[in-house]
Structure formats: structure tokens, C-alpha cells
Motif scaffolding. Structure first.
Motif, mmCIF file in Angstrom:
data_model
loop_
_atom_site.group_PDB
_atom_site.id
_atom_site.type_symbol
_atom_site.label_atom_id
_atom_site.label_comp_id
_atom_site.label_asym_id
_atom_site.label_seq_id
_atom_site.Cartn_x
_atom_site.Cartn_y
_atom_site.Cartn_z
ATOM 1 N N GLU A 31 0.854 -1.181 0.000
ATOM 2 C CA GLU A 31 0.000 0.000 0.000
ATOM 3 C C GLU A 31 0.896 1.239 0.000
ATOM 4 O O GLU A 31 1.818 1.353 0.813
ATOM 5 N N ILE A 32 0.612 2.135 -0.938
ATOM 6 C CA ILE A 32 1.324 3.413 -1.027
ATOM 7 C C ILE A 32 0.290 4.510 -0.879
ATOM 8 O O ILE A 32 -0.573 4.677 -1.750
ATOM 9 N N ASP A 33 0.340 5.193 0.248
ATOM 10 C CA ASP A 33 -0.655 6.228 0.557
ATOM 11 C C ASP A 33 -2.075 5.700 0.403
ATOM 12 O O ASP A 33 -2.963 6.370 -0.149
ATOM 13 N N GLY A 34 -2.282 4.466 0.857
ATOM 14 C CA GLY A 34 -3.619 3.883 0.865
ATOM 15 C C GLY A 34 -4.033 3.174 -0.408
ATOM 16 O O GLY A 34 -5.079 2.523 -0.434
ATOM 17 N N HIS A 35 -3.227 3.265 -1.461
ATOM 18 C CA HIS A 35 -3.525 2.572 -2.715
ATOM 19 C C HIS A 35 -2.748 1.259 -2.749
ATOM 20 O O HIS A 35 -1.557 1.221 -2.431
ATOM 21 N N THR A 36 -3.418 0.182 -3.165
ATOM 22 C CA THR A 36 -2.842 -1.156 -3.078
ATOM 23 C C THR A 36 -2.266 -1.610 -4.416
ATOM 24 O O THR A 36 -2.909 -1.477 -5.461
ATOM 25 N N TYR A 37 -1.051 -2.175 -4.349
ATOM 26 C CA TYR A 37 -0.365 -2.706 -5.531
ATOM 27 C C TYR A 37 0.123 -4.107 -5.198
ATOM 28 O O TYR A 37 0.503 -4.393 -4.065
ATOM 29 N N HIS A 38 0.108 -4.985 -6.209
ATOM 30 C CA HIS A 38 0.476 -6.376 -5.957
ATOM 31 C C HIS A 38 1.538 -6.836 -6.950
ATOM 32 O O HIS A 38 1.897 -6.115 -7.870
ATOM 33 N N GLN A 39 2.047 -8.051 -6.684
ATOM 34 C CA GLN A 39 3.086 -8.727 -7.450
ATOM 35 C C GLN A 39 4.488 -8.246 -7.030
ATOM 36 O O GLN A 39 4.835 -7.067 -7.152
ATOM 37 N N THR A 40 5.265 -9.190 -6.563
ATOM 38 C CA THR A 40 6.588 -8.897 -6.008
ATOM 39 C C THR A 40 7.505 -8.186 -6.994
ATOM 40 O O THR A 40 8.131 -7.171 -6.662
ATOM 41 N N LEU A 41 7.621 -8.713 -8.197
ATOM 42 C CA LEU A 41 8.604 -8.163 -9.128
ATOM 43 C C LEU A 41 8.294 -6.732 -9.564
ATOM 44 O O LEU A 41 9.197 -5.884 -9.577
ATOM 45 N N PRO A 42 7.053 -6.390 -9.922
ATOM 46 C CA PRO A 42 6.771 -4.981 -10.219
ATOM 47 C C PRO A 42 7.006 -4.057 -9.027
ATOM 48 O O PRO A 42 7.476 -2.934 -9.199
ATOM 49 N N ILE A 43 6.698 -4.540 -7.813
ATOM 50 C CA ILE A 43 6.961 -3.738 -6.624
ATOM 51 C C ILE A 43 8.464 -3.499 -6.478
ATOM 52 O O ILE A 43 8.915 -2.381 -6.208
ATOM 53 N N CYS A 44 9.252 -4.558 -6.664
ATOM 54 C CA CYS A 44 10.706 -4.418 -6.562
ATOM 55 C C CYS A 44 11.256 -3.485 -7.631
ATOM 56 O O CYS A 44 12.166 -2.683 -7.364
ATOM 57 N N PHE A 45 10.724 -3.572 -8.837
ATOM 58 C CA PHE A 45 11.172 -2.675 -9.899
ATOM 59 C C PHE A 45 10.847 -1.227 -9.543
ATOM 60 O O PHE A 45 11.689 -0.327 -9.702
ATOM 61 N N TYR A 46 9.645 -0.998 -9.038
ATOM 62 C CA TYR A 46 9.245 0.350 -8.633
ATOM 63 C C TYR A 46 10.198 0.898 -7.566
ATOM 64 O O TYR A 46 10.701 2.024 -7.676
ATOM 65 N N LEU A 47 10.452 0.089 -6.531
ATOM 66 C CA LEU A 47 11.341 0.543 -5.461
ATOM 67 C C LEU A 47 12.775 0.696 -5.956
ATOM 68 O O LEU A 47 13.491 1.612 -5.540
ATOM 69 N N GLY A 48 13.191 -0.195 -6.853
ATOM 70 C CA GLY A 48 14.514 -0.058 -7.440
ATOM 71 C C GLY A 48 14.675 1.274 -8.157
ATOM 72 O O GLY A 48 15.717 1.928 -8.061
ATOM 73 N N LYS A 49 13.623 1.698 -8.856
ATOM 74 C CA LYS A 49 13.668 3.003 -9.528
ATOM 75 C C LYS A 49 13.707 4.142 -8.515
ATOM 76 O O LYS A 49 14.440 5.125 -8.706
ATOM 77 N N GLN A 50 12.938 4.000 -7.437
ATOM 78 C CA GLN A 50 12.932 5.051 -6.416
ATOM 79 C C GLN A 50 14.314 5.237 -5.799
ATOM 80 O O GLN A 50 14.707 6.353 -5.440
ATOM 81 N N PHE A 51 15.049 4.140 -5.682
ATOM 82 C CA PHE A 51 16.346 4.179 -5.001
ATOM 83 C C PHE A 51 17.523 4.133 -5.985
ATOM 84 O O PHE A 51 18.663 3.887 -5.599
ATOM 85 N N ASN A 52 17.212 4.334 -7.281
ATOM 86 C CA ASN A 52 18.243 4.478 -8.325
ATOM 87 C C ASN A 52 19.106 3.232 -8.501
ATOM 88 O O ASN A 52 20.306 3.329 -8.769
ATOM 89 N N ILE A 53 18.496 2.060 -8.383
ATOM 90 C CA ILE A 53 19.230 0.819 -8.644
ATOM 91 C C ILE A 53 18.436 -0.076 -9.609
ATOM 92 O O ILE A 53 18.443 -1.292 -9.497
ATOM 93 N N ALA A 54 17.754 0.562 -10.560
ATOM 94 C CA ALA A 54 16.988 -0.178 -11.559
ATOM 95 C C ALA A 54 17.547 0.032 -12.964
ATOM 96 O O ALA A 54 16.902 -0.338 -13.949
#
Length: 204
Positions: free
Chosen positions: A56-79
Motif C-alpha cells: 500500500e502506497i498512501d492507501g492505494h494497493t499494488y500487488h506482485q513482487t517483481l513490479p513492486i521491486c522494480f518500482y522501489l529499485g527506480k525510487q532508489f536508483n538501482i533499476a
């Protein structure tokens, strides 16, 4: 700063790469752990496609491990610096997940005879097939999976290392020194080391 809430079972498995990424990024998140036997049957119908982890990001729900990891990888500049870098890193992470799925299917098999057969194939064929290729990738890329530098695929693999050991009942990296060095480098990162030291101790 967004508010993050990760909901997953009370063990490592597919939740752990997400926890590693939050730890790497130094971002606080709510680690909402679900008891599989007691809580999951009631909670499952409310989950996207009846699966976890979910973020959940600000109350919105997202699923699937790999897309979540890709999203966070982009946020932290390691994608990856370029789209092609991102393609390569995502392909590696997906392949690591393929291996995890094959190992899980053998480990979870309820029929003892079929489980024995699946485990034999896993240990003799599937495990060396993937690990030999992962080892070569890391050797050819300066000690990382891509581009000679840390990416979320490296964290993804390191986060699943203990899980792999449980699924295969062995140290999966005993014959793969480049992979072992990679995992050691990830675990030596101060924020990752801090997370590993304080996380709940679970079998898988």
C-alpha cells in the motif's frame, strides 16, 4: 514522503526482497505480517487476485513482487541508468524468481513419492542449471548481475538466499564463489546488515 505498508506472511520468501529494498533505501515502512494458518483464510478474499505480498502506497494497493521491486529499485536508483539496463536487470530478477518458483513447487509437494521425484530433479538438474548461469553472469559483470554495479536484482537474489537454503536443504552457494561474494557484499551494506540483525527469525 509516501506512507508504505507491506502485507505478507510472517516469513521471508517473497516479502523479503521488498523489505531489503526499503532497508537499502532507508525508507520506513509498516511490516504487516500475517499468520498463514489463523489470518490468511479470512484475509485472502480481500487481496488482489487472492495473493500476497501487497504494498500500500498512501492507501492505494499494488500487488506482485517483481513490479513492486522494480518500482522501489527506480525510487532508489538501482533499476538501471537506461531502459536497456532496466530490461536486463528485470530479466535477471524474473529468472531468479523462476528458480524460486521451481524450488517452491518441489518443497510444497504434498505427495511424498512425487515430492521425492521433484526434489531429485530440482537438485540434479534445475539447481545447477540456474546457479551455473547466475555464477557466470556475476563473474562477467564485475561481481554484480549487471553493469558492474549494484542493482535491485542483486538485492533480490541476496534476500532470497536464506529462503533458497531452506527449500533445497543445503547451502546453495557452496560451489559458487562469485555468487557468495555478491551476497556477502549485499549483506555488508550497513542498512541491509541492520535489517538482517533485527528482522524476525523465520525458517523460510
Amino acid at each position: 514522503m509516501p506512507q508504505y505498508k507491506l502485507t505478507y506472511f510472517d516469513f521471508m520468501a517473497l516479502g523479503e526482497p521488498i523489505r531489503y529494498l526499503f532497508s537499502y533505501g532507508g525508507v520506513k515502512f509498516e511490516d504487516n505480517r500475517i499468520d498463514r494458518a489463523k489470518m490468511w483464510p479470512k484475509l485472502k478474499p480481500s487481496m488482489p487476485f487472492g495473493q500476497m505480498p501487497v504494498l500500500e502506497i498512501d492507501g492505494h494497493t499494488y500487488h506482485q513482487t517483481l513490479p513492486i521491486c522494480f518500482y522501489l529499485g527506480k525510487q532508489f536508483n538501482i533499476a538501471g541508468k537506461t531502459d536497456l539496463d532496466s530490461l536486463r536487470i528485470s530479466a535477471i530478477a524474473n529468472t531468479i524468481h523462476d528458480f524460486r518458483k521451481a524450488a517452491s513447487l518441489a518443497w510444497l509437494e504434498p505427495n511424498p513419492e512425487i515430492k521425492s521425484q521433484k526434489t531429485e530433479i530440482l537438485l540434479k538438474e534445475t539447481y545447477p542449471y540456474y546457479m551455473q548461469r547466475f555464477e557466470t553472469d556475476v563473474k562477467n559483470n564485475g561481481g554484480y548481475f549487471h553493469g558492474g554495479e549494484l542493482s535491485y536484482a542483486d538485492l533480490f537474489f541476496a534476500a532470497l538466499y536464506g529462503h533458497f537454503n531452506t527449500l533445497l536443504d543445503t547451502d546453495v552457494l557452496k560451489d559458487y564463489p562469485a555468487l557468495k561474494q555478491l551476497v556477502d557484499k549485499v549483506h555488508a551494506l550497513p542498512r541491509i546488515a541492520e535489517w538482517v540483525a533485527k528482522r524476525p527469525k523465520t525458517k523460510i
